[in-house]
Design an enzyme around this catalytic site. Structure first.
Site, PDB file in Angstrom:
ATOM      1  N   LYS A  11      -9.753   5.904   4.483  1.00 21.95           N
ATOM      2  CA  LYS A  11      -8.442   5.316   4.195  1.00 21.95           C
ATOM      3  C   LYS A  11      -8.574   4.068   3.320  1.00 21.95           C
ATOM      4  O   LYS A  11      -9.371   3.176   3.625  1.00 21.95           O
ATOM      5  CB  LYS A  11      -7.718   4.963   5.498  1.00 21.95           C
ATOM      6  CG  LYS A  11      -7.304   6.200   6.274  1.00 21.95           C
ATOM      7  CD  LYS A  11      -6.529   5.863   7.528  1.00 21.95           C
ATOM      8  CE  LYS A  11      -6.141   7.143   8.256  1.00 21.95           C
ATOM      9  NZ  LYS A  11      -5.513   6.874   9.560  1.00 21.95           N
ATOM     10  N   GLU A  53      -0.104  -3.210   4.679  1.00 21.96           N
ATOM     11  CA  GLU A  53      -1.260  -2.297   4.695  1.00 21.96           C
ATOM     12  C   GLU A  53      -1.459  -1.620   6.052  1.00 21.96           C
ATOM     13  O   GLU A  53      -1.114  -2.183   7.087  1.00 21.96           O
ATOM     14  CB  GLU A  53      -2.529  -3.109   4.428  1.00 21.96           C
ATOM     15  CG  GLU A  53      -3.050  -3.028   3.022  1.00 21.96           C
ATOM     16  CD  GLU A  53      -3.683  -1.696   2.653  1.00 21.96           C
ATOM     17  OE1 GLU A  53      -3.876  -0.841   3.551  1.00 21.96           O
ATOM     18  OE2 GLU A  53      -3.987  -1.498   1.476  1.00 21.96           O
ATOM     19  N   ASP A  54      -2.069  -0.438   6.021  1.00 25.39           N
ATOM     20  CA  ASP A  54      -2.423   0.248   7.273  1.00 25.39           C
ATOM     21  C   ASP A  54      -3.944   0.366   7.441  1.00 25.39           C
ATOM     22  O   ASP A  54      -4.397   0.909   8.444  1.00 25.39           O
ATOM     23  CB  ASP A  54      -1.819   1.659   7.313  1.00 25.39           C
ATOM     24  CG  ASP A  54      -2.483   2.584   6.312  1.00 25.39           C
ATOM     25  OD1 ASP A  54      -2.701   2.148   5.154  1.00 25.39           O
ATOM     26  OD2 ASP A  54      -2.801   3.733   6.672  1.00 25.39           O
ATOM     27  N   THR A  79       0.155  10.493   3.457  1.00 27.23           N
ATOM     28  CA  THR A  79      -0.702  11.363   2.649  1.00 27.23           C
ATOM     29  C   THR A  79      -2.122  11.445   3.198  1.00 27.23           C
ATOM     30  O   THR A  79      -2.906  12.275   2.733  1.00 27.23           O
ATOM     31  CB  THR A  79      -0.773  10.857   1.192  1.00 27.23           C
ATOM     32  OG1 THR A  79      -0.777   9.447   1.241  1.00 27.23           O
ATOM     33  CG2 THR A  79       0.378  11.352   0.368  1.00 27.23           C
ATOM     34  N   SER A 103      -1.888   0.590  -4.658  1.00 22.43           N
ATOM     35  CA  SER A 103      -2.539   1.742  -4.041  1.00 22.43           C
ATOM     36  C   SER A 103      -3.811   2.085  -4.804  1.00 22.43           C
ATOM     37  O   SER A 103      -3.823   2.055  -6.034  1.00 22.43           O
ATOM     38  CB  SER A 103      -1.603   2.953  -4.083  1.00 22.43           C
ATOM     39  OG  SER A 103      -2.312   4.118  -3.696  1.00 22.43           O
ATOM     40  N   ALA A 104      -4.849   2.439  -4.048  1.00 23.21           N
ATOM     41  CA  ALA A 104      -6.105   2.853  -4.674  1.00 23.21           C
ATOM     42  C   ALA A 104      -5.989   4.243  -5.301  1.00 23.21           C
ATOM     43  O   ALA A 104      -6.902   4.706  -5.972  1.00 23.21           O
ATOM     44  CB  ALA A 104      -7.225   2.842  -3.632  1.00 23.21           C
ATOM     45  N   SER A 105      -4.863   4.906  -5.057  1.00 27.47           N
ATOM     46  CA  SER A 105      -4.734   6.303  -5.495  1.00 27.47           C
ATOM     47  C   SER A 105      -4.260   6.443  -6.932  1.00 27.47           C
ATOM     48  O   SER A 105      -3.240   5.881  -7.320  1.00 27.47           O
ATOM     49  CB  SER A 105      -3.755   7.046  -4.587  1.00 27.47           C
ATOM     50  OG  SER A 105      -3.519   8.333  -5.102  1.00 27.47           O
ATOM     51  N   LYS A 122     -10.734  -1.873  -2.529  1.00 31.05           N
ATOM     52  CA  LYS A 122     -10.498  -2.586  -1.283  1.00 31.05           C
ATOM     53  C   LYS A 122     -11.785  -2.482  -0.457  1.00 31.05           C
ATOM     54  O   LYS A 122     -12.397  -1.430  -0.487  1.00 31.05           O
ATOM     55  CB  LYS A 122      -9.335  -1.940  -0.513  1.00 31.05           C
ATOM     56  CG  LYS A 122      -8.012  -1.932  -1.303  1.00 31.05           C
ATOM     57  CD  LYS A 122      -6.938  -1.129  -0.569  1.00 31.05           C
ATOM     58  CE  LYS A 122      -5.691  -0.994  -1.446  1.00 31.05           C
ATOM     59  NZ  LYS A 122      -4.604  -0.198  -0.853  1.00 31.05           N
ATOM     60  N   ASP A 171       0.865  -1.169   0.000  1.00 30.20           N
ATOM     61  CA  ASP A 171       0.000   0.000   0.000  1.00 30.20           C
ATOM     62  C   ASP A 171       0.914   1.236   0.000  1.00 30.20           C
ATOM     63  O   ASP A 171       2.106   1.134   0.317  1.00 30.20           O
ATOM     64  CB  ASP A 171      -0.874  -0.042   1.260  1.00 30.20           C
ATOM     65  CG  ASP A 171      -1.765   1.170   1.385  1.00 30.20           C
ATOM     66  OD1 ASP A 171      -2.315   1.613   0.361  1.00 30.20           O
ATOM     67  OD2 ASP A 171      -1.910   1.690   2.509  1.00 30.20           O
ATOM     68  N   LEU A 172       0.383   2.375  -0.351  1.00 23.88           N
ATOM     69  CA  LEU A 172       1.188   3.613  -0.374  1.00 23.88           C
ATOM     70  C   LEU A 172       0.822   4.541   0.789  1.00 23.88           C
ATOM     71  O   LEU A 172       1.621   4.792   1.691  1.00 23.88           O
ATOM     72  CB  LEU A 172       0.965   4.342  -1.709  1.00 23.88           C
ATOM     73  CG  LEU A 172       1.552   5.744  -1.804  1.00 23.88           C
ATOM     74  CD1 LEU A 172       3.067   5.694  -1.899  1.00 23.88           C
ATOM     75  CD2 LEU A 172       0.998   6.491  -3.028  1.00 23.88           C
ATOM     76  N   ASP A 173      -0.438   5.035   0.734  1.00 24.69           N
ATOM     77  CA  ASP A 173      -0.868   6.036   1.711  1.00 24.69           C
ATOM     78  C   ASP A 173      -0.914   5.424   3.109  1.00 24.69           C
ATOM     79  O   ASP A 173      -1.668   4.492   3.361  1.00 24.69           O
ATOM     80  CB  ASP A 173      -2.268   6.556   1.351  1.00 24.69           C
ATOM     81  CG  ASP A 173      -2.266   7.349   0.044  1.00 24.69           C
ATOM     82  OD1 ASP A 173      -1.324   8.117  -0.174  1.00 24.69           O
ATOM     83  OD2 ASP A 173      -3.210   7.204  -0.749  1.00 24.69           O
TER      84      ASP A 173
HETATM   85  C1  BG6 Z   1      -5.970   5.651  -1.098  1.00 29.58           C
HETATM   86  C2  BG6 Z   1      -6.243   6.561   0.076  1.00 29.58           C
HETATM   87  O1  BG6 Z   1      -4.645   5.260  -1.122  1.00 29.58           O
HETATM   88  O2  BG6 Z   1      -6.267   6.334  -2.317  1.00 29.58           O
HETATM   89  C3  BG6 Z   1      -7.667   7.061   0.035  1.00 29.58           C
HETATM   90  O3  BG6 Z   1      -5.995   5.846   1.276  1.00 29.58           O
HETATM   91  C4  BG6 Z   1      -7.945   7.730  -1.305  1.00 29.58           C
HETATM   92  O4  BG6 Z   1      -7.879   7.955   1.103  1.00 29.58           O
HETATM   93  C5  BG6 Z   1      -7.616   6.771  -2.441  1.00 29.58           C
HETATM   94  O5  BG6 Z   1      -9.303   8.143  -1.394  1.00 29.58           O
HETATM   95  C6  BG6 Z   1      -7.827   7.383  -3.821  1.00 29.58           C
HETATM   96  O6  BG6 Z   1      -6.867   8.380  -4.016  1.00 29.58           O
HETATM   97  P1  BG6 Z   1      -6.865   9.400  -5.241  1.00 29.58           P
HETATM   98  O7  BG6 Z   1      -5.502  10.039  -5.150  1.00 29.58           O
HETATM   99  O8  BG6 Z   1      -7.016   8.601  -6.496  1.00 29.58           O
HETATM  100  O9  BG6 Z   1      -7.990  10.345  -5.048  1.00 29.58           O
HETATM  101 MG    MG Z   2      -3.123   3.032   3.326  1.00 29.09          MG
END
Ligand code: BG6
Ligand code: MG
Length: 226
Positions: free
Chosen positions: A48, A174-175, A19, A119-121, A150, A11-13
């Site tokens: 999260k 993961e956190d 972040t 990462s979901a981000s 997730k 995981d990243l965040d």
């Molecule tokens: C996850 C975060 O890594 O990414 C979430 O923990 C966040 O809080 C998600 O909503 C999506 O991120 P982004 O950058 O695509 O809006």
């Molecule tokens: Mg995380």
């Protein structure tokens, strides 16, 4: 046959960098200014690991406004949040890597284990670049290509697929509760970073990133897979 540890999905965040505070600050502002909803740290726990649109839905539900907006309006709120978030992460540097992570990544690499980012981000590649950690990750999952977030295992399975790891021989780090659930649903060994109250289900738990220890993970993995 005994399974051997072959590699890692990360995981990243909240694991590589903090972040979560930026996601929270951006959502707090949009929730207040656009939705008239005041969020708090307890709500933030549910954001999260959760995708951008799912995060907005969590906030709307918390404010009892889940049916108050059209999809177009919701897309605009999510986009506004992302603009704010992106302005906050512009100045990130390697100093924003969480304690112990740089050495942990080096130790994993030294032992020849491949790593992929789960990462979901959608901002993950930018952040990894800012932190100057791109060399450590053989692959980064593009969350735009996933059908489920997730705690579904899809993102962790995709990360392992990208670097050709059998799931039973992969460790996920993961956190978030949703992340630990997803890793385990994929049949992987779940390492949590956080408190036992929140991440009690992890196969191995460290209180914070500074305590992450490769030898301990190898020992616990081998004991679990015997
Ligand atoms: C996850 C975060 O890594 O990414 C979430 O923990 C966040 O809080 C998600 O909503 C999506 O991120 P982004 O950058 O695509 O809006
Ligand atoms: Mg995380």
């Amino acid at each position: 046959m005994d399974e051997l540890l072959k590699g890692f999905v990360f995981d990243l965040d909240g694991i590589i960098t903090d972040t979560a505070k930026y996601h929270y600050a951006a959502w707090k502002r949009v929730a207040q200014d656009e939705l008239g909803i005041t969020i708090n740290p307890a709500v933030n726990e549910h954001l999260k690991g959760v995708s951008r649109m799912d995060s907005l839905n969590v906030i709307l539900k918390f404010g009892h406004k889940e049916n108050a907006y059209t999809d177009t309006e919701k897309a605009e709120f999510a986009s506004e949040k992302n603009d704010l978030y992106k302005s906050l992460i512009q100045q990130m540097t390697p100093d924003d890597i969480l304690p112990g992570i740089a050495d942990f990544l080096k130790a994993i690499t030294a032992k020849g284990y491949p790593m992929a980012l789960a990462s979901a981000s959608r901002n993950a590649p930018f952040i990894i670049d800012r932190l100057q950690l791109a060399e450590y990750f053989s692959a980064i999952v593009d969350p735009a290509t996933l059908t489920k977030g997730k705690p579904d295992p899809e993102i962790f399975e995709r990360a392992a697929d990208l670097i050709h790891l059998p799931y039973a021989e992969t460790v996920g780090i993961e956190d978030a509760v949703a992340g630990i659930e997803g890793i385990q649903a994929a049949g992987m060994f779940a390492v949590g970073v956080g408190s036992p109250d929140v991440l009690g289900k992890a196969d191995l738990l460290f209180p914070d990133t500074a305590h992450l220890n490769l030898a301990q993970i190898e020992t616990a993995f081998n004991a679990a897979r015997k």
